[in-house]
Design a protein around this motif. Structure first.
Motif: not given
Length: 336
Positions: A29-36, A86-87
């Motif tokens: 369910g991760v948000y791609p923007f914040e993951l990057s 980082i999560v």
């Protein structure tokens, strides 16, 4: 010809500082923007950080909250060698007070003393793991009520951009992920490096963690006079004891109207903003000069050295001497 053995001093001269390993834990369910975000920010400090992403399963497949699935570069074993974990946030449908066993097992791989950071809903994972028990934290203001219901024993502050509690940092939504990553760089390498990274990312170099995360009216009303020009003028005149009346006069408006517009545009009052900018300038001078505390206080517009000490401690939590000593030691270590 026999080689000349290097002396201990020569070995020290050529020693390079260890690379700080940042591991980004991608949950379903991760948000791609914040993951990057970490991969966009930390590499600008060339040679200082290694950033990798990992999943909680060995197949390294992660469902995002968008219409695609990703495969990250590492499995949970990457967490064992992390200096910072980082999560990033994940879809609210995935939030639970109980951690799935693969997530719990992955978190158990993190070494004691590792710096752990959450962005937005990532705080729910840290809370469910018991890492935030008895500690201050934040998350996105939209999720604050849900967080309090699920974890009433955690001191949640939903009004700030991020909370730095030493080895545990929590931040609010989206852009605050940039703020907390820049804050980490500033803590590790000083303001000058963090400001340079911010320019590369085309974002503000300094948004204090205690700044409000929710601005009721982020865009000035049509026809309202903006305060950007007056902010720039104030930064050029920080040495002066700038009053609200003087700021309003520069903006050619009344003090009451100026204060309202300023709050709408920045999310803080003119007085608090001035203190933040003066503290920021003082930090830069503490890092880069040998000026006395009293001299720096005068350079940035605080009336006395005691006033600078008070405000620096309120914003950062340390004295000017401790701040200077810390960053001089880090600079010496970086030079090897």
């Amino acid at each position: 010809m026999a080689s000349i053995p290097r002396t201990a001093d020569a070995a020290t001269e050529f020693r390079t500082p260890p690379v700080h390993r940042v591991v980004v834990l991608a949950l379903d369910g991760v948000y791609p923007f914040e993951l990057s975000i970490p991969n966009r920010v930390f590499p600008y400090v060339e040679g200082a950080y290694e950033v990798v992403s990992c999943a909680v399963t060995d197949d390294r497949t992660v469902l995002t909250n968008a219409d695609f699935t990703i495969t990250v570069g590492h499995g949970p074993e990457a967490l064992e060698s992390a200096d910072t974990v980082i999560v990033p946030p994940y879809d609210s449908a995935c939030i639970s007070a109980e951690l799935p066993e693969p997530v719990r097992a992955a978190l158990a791989r993190i070494r004691p003393g590792t710096r752990i950071v959450s962005i937005c809903s990532g705080a729910f994972t840290l809370a469910a793991a018991g890492l935030l028990d008895g500690r201050p934290a934040t998350t996105h203001w939209v999720l604050a009520d849900q967080f309090r219901r699920m974890f009433p024993h955690i001191a949640l502050d939903p009004d700030v951009l991020f909370v730095d509690d030493g080895d545990l940092l929590t931040s609010a939504g989206a852009a605050s992920g940039l703020d907390v990553c820049l804050h980490l760089i500033r803590s590790d390498h000083g303001s000058a490096v963090a400001n340079r990274v911010a320019r590369q990312c085309v974002v503000p170099p300094w948004r204090e963690g205690g700044q409000a995360q929710y601005i009721e009216q982020p865009v000035p009303q049509e026809g309202a006079s903006g305060t950007a020009a007056t902010q720039a003028w104030a930064l050029e005149n920080l040495r002066r004891p700038l009053s609200l009346a003087e700021l309003a006069a520069h903006a050619r408006t009344s003090p009451r109207t100026f204060a309202r517009h300023f709050q709408d545009e920045t999310g803080t009052s003119p007085g608090r903003w001035l203190i933040q900018q003066r503290v920021r300038r003082a930090c830069h001078l503490l890092e880069t000069t040998d000026l006395s505390v009293d001299r720096i206080a005068g350079e940035v517009g605080f009336a006395t050295g005691a006033s600078l000490r008070q405000h620096l401690h309120a914003v950062i939590g340390v004295s000017p001497k401790a701040y200077r000593t810390t960053f001089r030691a880090r600079a010496d270590a970086a030079r090897g």
